[in-house]
Motif scaffolding. Structure first.
Motif, PDB file in Angstrom:
ATOM      1  N   VAL A   1       8.617   9.987   1.130  1.00  0.00           N
ATOM      2  CA  VAL A   1       8.264   9.605   2.502  1.00  0.00           C
ATOM      3  C   VAL A   1       7.502   8.285   2.511  1.00  0.00           C
ATOM      4  O   VAL A   1       7.754   7.410   3.354  1.00  0.00           O
ATOM      5  N   SER A   2       6.588   8.114   1.589  1.00  0.00           N
ATOM      6  CA  SER A   2       5.776   6.900   1.537  1.00  0.00           C
ATOM      7  C   SER A   2       6.638   5.652   1.337  1.00  0.00           C
ATOM      8  O   SER A   2       6.438   4.623   1.993  1.00  0.00           O
ATOM      9  N   GLY A   3       7.610   5.740   0.442  1.00  0.00           N
ATOM     10  CA  GLY A   3       8.507   4.608   0.209  1.00  0.00           C
ATOM     11  C   GLY A   3       9.343   4.269   1.426  1.00  0.00           C
ATOM     12  O   GLY A   3       9.572   3.091   1.735  1.00  0.00           O
ATOM     13  N   LEU A   4       9.802   5.291   2.142  1.00  0.00           N
ATOM     14  CA  LEU A   4      10.601   5.047   3.340  1.00  0.00           C
ATOM     15  C   LEU A   4       9.780   4.397   4.450  1.00  0.00           C
ATOM     16  O   LEU A   4      10.268   3.526   5.163  1.00  0.00           O
ATOM     17  N   VAL A   5       8.532   4.812   4.589  1.00  0.00           N
ATOM     18  CA  VAL A   5       7.649   4.197   5.590  1.00  0.00           C
ATOM     19  C   VAL A   5       7.481   2.711   5.301  1.00  0.00           C
ATOM     20  O   VAL A   5       7.550   1.861   6.196  1.00  0.00           O
TER      21      VAL A   5
ATOM     22  N   LEU B   1       0.830  -1.207   0.000  1.00  0.00           N
ATOM     23  CA  LEU B   1       0.000   0.000   0.000  1.00  0.00           C
ATOM     24  C   LEU B   1       0.864   1.255   0.000  1.00  0.00           C
ATOM     25  O   LEU B   1       0.679   2.153  -0.838  1.00  0.00           O
ATOM     26  N   PHE B   2       1.831   1.329   0.922  1.00  0.00           N
ATOM     27  CA  PHE B   2       2.674   2.528   1.004  1.00  0.00           C
ATOM     28  C   PHE B   2       3.552   2.683  -0.241  1.00  0.00           C
ATOM     29  O   PHE B   2       3.757   3.799  -0.731  1.00  0.00           O
ATOM     30  N   THR B   3       4.073   1.576  -0.740  1.00  0.00           N
ATOM     31  CA  THR B   3       4.907   1.661  -1.941  1.00  0.00           C
ATOM     32  C   THR B   3       4.081   2.067  -3.149  1.00  0.00           C
ATOM     33  O   THR B   3       4.547   2.812  -4.015  1.00  0.00           O
ATOM     34  N   ALA B   4       2.839   1.595  -3.210  1.00  0.00           N
ATOM     35  CA  ALA B   4       1.969   1.931  -4.336  1.00  0.00           C
ATOM     36  C   ALA B   4       1.590   3.405  -4.337  1.00  0.00           C
ATOM     37  O   ALA B   4       1.260   3.956  -5.394  1.00  0.00           O
ATOM     38  N   VAL B   5       1.612   4.059  -3.184  1.00  0.00           N
ATOM     39  CA  VAL B   5       1.389   5.502  -3.160  1.00  0.00           C
ATOM     40  C   VAL B   5       2.478   6.199  -3.974  1.00  0.00           C
ATOM     41  O   VAL B   5       2.208   7.085  -4.797  1.00  0.00           O
TER      42      VAL B   5
ATOM     43  N   GLY C   1      13.679  -2.956  -3.158  1.00  0.00           N
ATOM     44  CA  GLY C   1      12.721  -2.360  -4.076  1.00  0.00           C
ATOM     45  C   GLY C   1      11.987  -1.190  -3.458  1.00  0.00           C
ATOM     46  O   GLY C   1      11.773  -0.148  -4.105  1.00  0.00           O
ATOM     47  N   MET C   2      11.597  -1.316  -2.202  1.00  0.00           N
ATOM     48  CA  MET C   2      10.887  -0.236  -1.511  1.00  0.00           C
ATOM     49  C   MET C   2      11.783   0.981  -1.310  1.00  0.00           C
ATOM     50  O   MET C   2      11.367   2.132  -1.551  1.00  0.00           O
ATOM     51  N   VAL C   3      13.010   0.749  -0.866  1.00  0.00           N
ATOM     52  CA  VAL C   3      13.941   1.852  -0.629  1.00  0.00           C
ATOM     53  C   VAL C   3      14.232   2.612  -1.916  1.00  0.00           C
ATOM     54  O   VAL C   3      14.287   3.851  -1.938  1.00  0.00           O
ATOM     55  N   MET C   4      14.396   1.882  -3.008  1.00  0.00           N
ATOM     56  CA  MET C   4      14.761   2.535  -4.263  1.00  0.00           C
ATOM     57  C   MET C   4      13.645   3.403  -4.818  1.00  0.00           C
ATOM     58  O   MET C   4      13.899   4.328  -5.588  1.00  0.00           O
ATOM     59  N   TRP C   5      12.403   3.143  -4.425  1.00  0.00           N
ATOM     60  CA  TRP C   5      11.327   4.057  -4.828  1.00  0.00           C
ATOM     61  C   TRP C   5      11.566   5.436  -4.226  1.00  0.00           C
ATOM     62  O   TRP C   5      11.351   6.470  -4.883  1.00  0.00           O
ATOM     63  N   SER C   6      12.001   5.484  -2.979  1.00  0.00           N
ATOM     64  CA  SER C   6      12.291   6.772  -2.353  1.00  0.00           C
ATOM     65  C   SER C   6      13.490   7.453  -3.004  1.00  0.00           C
ATOM     66  O   SER C   6      13.484   8.658  -3.267  1.00  0.00           O
TER      67      SER C   6
END
Length: 426
Positions: free
Chosen positions: A390-394, A227-231, A286-291
């Motif tokens: 911020v969303s990706g880091l969360v 959910l947070f990554t999709a934001v 993958g999540m970190v790299m979005w940020s």
């Protein structure tokens, strides 16, 4: 042939080619218009509808896949559902050029919503068909999924070459490919409904049984992080093309397709990454790299467009190590009879709820900042890009803290009764 016997068979080259063609065409359709849709709207006096358009696409992802998934689990062969959805979507897409050209904001939004109602379930259906026919050879999935990425890249390059990045005529191209794919889908291997014969309940209409998977810690953590990554993904999908246009980038479709080229390069590394890094830290990266990626967009607004191009090139890590691995994980742990609904759940969270939040919030930020200032004032984009950073880091923090899994493979148990619980170990 029983399901068990079918899963034990090896994957023939013919089947592999048919599944790769399916994935390629699925993303040629998607990539031909979705990446530059915002640029088309901005170019034709409909900039104020960009956020709403992508929000409606996300609403369609919430409403449609779970409904079709629950029915498909019982009544519709998956390849037939895939074909019918693309035929209906292609017919709808034929009406969009006139609506955009005449600046019909309401009609454009209505048509894109109807189209996405048909299209969104197909993302889960293609995954389901591939996983079902791969049987025990699930690790071949990245090599099939990479052709989807290649399809998006081919579509972006073709759109750029035809000079249609900002033209409503682009929708005619999408419609043609969608209609052709719809016909091809009916030739795919027969994929029987996994829950055929199981008594239908009203809760199945919304995929209620897939929600039972939330009882399992790792699945619940995955969905929260999705959910947070999709934001972040939603903000990128909504405003990446208008941002590149504001930077003065020419041939936006071709530049955006560099992200898919990066995906092709990284997706083939997935088996190696899973072996030596493990599912937890691969998904974490993958999540970190979005940020990191969207932080580079902030830098690009104050320097040169090459930084934005670098950010686009990070898409391979962002998408492959998150969306593809998430689908693989679900394909491994979900009970067969809930496979379509479980994949639909991932689409619901990523393409639905998360992207809706991202599109809505970024749309409001865009209206409050960028829309009120000259296009040359690129610093106004900063507030918009902070949101996905911020969303990706969360997501990354939650994942690192609460997902419990080592480098060993998942252990899955199925009960013989109708409840079909799963247990994940490792």
């Amino acid at each position: 042939m029983t399901a068990t016997e079918e899963e034990r068979t090896s994957v023939s080259s013919g089947l592999f080619l048919r599944l790769t063609a399916m994935m390629l065409l699925e993303f040629v359709v998607f990539g031909s218009w979705f990446a530059t849709f915002g640029l088309i709207l901005a170019t034709h006096g409909l900039a104020g509808t960009i956020g709403h358009a992508y929000s409606l696409a996300a609403v369609a992802a919430i409403v449609s896949p779970m409904f079709l998934g629950s029915l498909g689990d019982r009544f519709v062969q998956s390849q037939k559902g895939l074909g019918a959805a693309h035929l209906a979507g292609g017919a709808t897409m034929l009406l969009l050029p006139a609506a955009v050209a005449h600046r019909g904001g309401g009609l454009t939004l209505t048509l894109i919503f109807v189209y996405m109602l048909f299209f969104q379930p197909t993302l889960g259906l293609t995954n389901h068909i591939a996983f079902r026919h791969l049987g025990t050879h699930q690790r071949l999935f990245p090599y099939i999924r990479v052709f989807g990425t290649l399809g998006w890249f081919i579509a972006g390059q073709a759109v750029g070459w035809m000079g249609l990045s900002a033209s409503p005529r682009l929708f005619f191209v999408t419609a043609g490919v969608s209609l052709a794919f719809g016909l091809y889908a009916f030739t795919l291997p027969r994929t029987q409904p996994p829950a055929k014969g199981v008594r239908f309940q009203i809760g199945d209409v919304v995929g209620a049984k897939a929600f039972t998977l939330f009882r399992h810690r790792n699945f619940a953590v995955l969905m929260v992080c999705a959910l947070f990554t999709a934001v972040a993904l939603g903000v990128y999908n909504t405003y990446a093309s208008p941002f590149l246009g504001a930077l003065g980038v020419h041939d936006v479709a071709s530049v955006l397709s560099l992200g898919q080229a990066s995906e092709v390069a990284f997706i083939v590394t997935i088996p190696w990454v899973l072996r030596y890094i493990g599912i937890k830290w691969a998904l974490f990266s993958g999540m970190v790299m979005w940020s990191v990626r969207l932080a580079l967009f902030i830098v690009a607004a104050g320097t040169h467009d090459w930084v934005a191009i670098l950010a686009i090139a990070l898409q391979g890590i962002c998408n492959d190590f998150f969306l593809v691995l998430a689908a693989m994980y679900i394909g491994t742990v979900a009970p067969v009879r809930l496979s379509a609904q479980a994949q639909g759940m991932l689409i619901l969270i990523t393409s639905g709820i998360g992207q809706f939040i991202g599109a809505e919030l970024s749309g409001r930020l865009y209206d409050a900042t960028v829309a009120k200032h000259p296009a040359s004032d690129l610093g106004q984009w900063t507030a918009l890009w902070i949101l996905p950073v911020v969303s990706g880091l969360v997501a990354a923090v939650i994942w690192a803290a609460f997902f419990r899994h080592g480098r060993s493979a998942e252990v899955v148990r199925y009960h013989d009764d109708a409840s079909a619980e799963l247990v994940v170990g490792g």
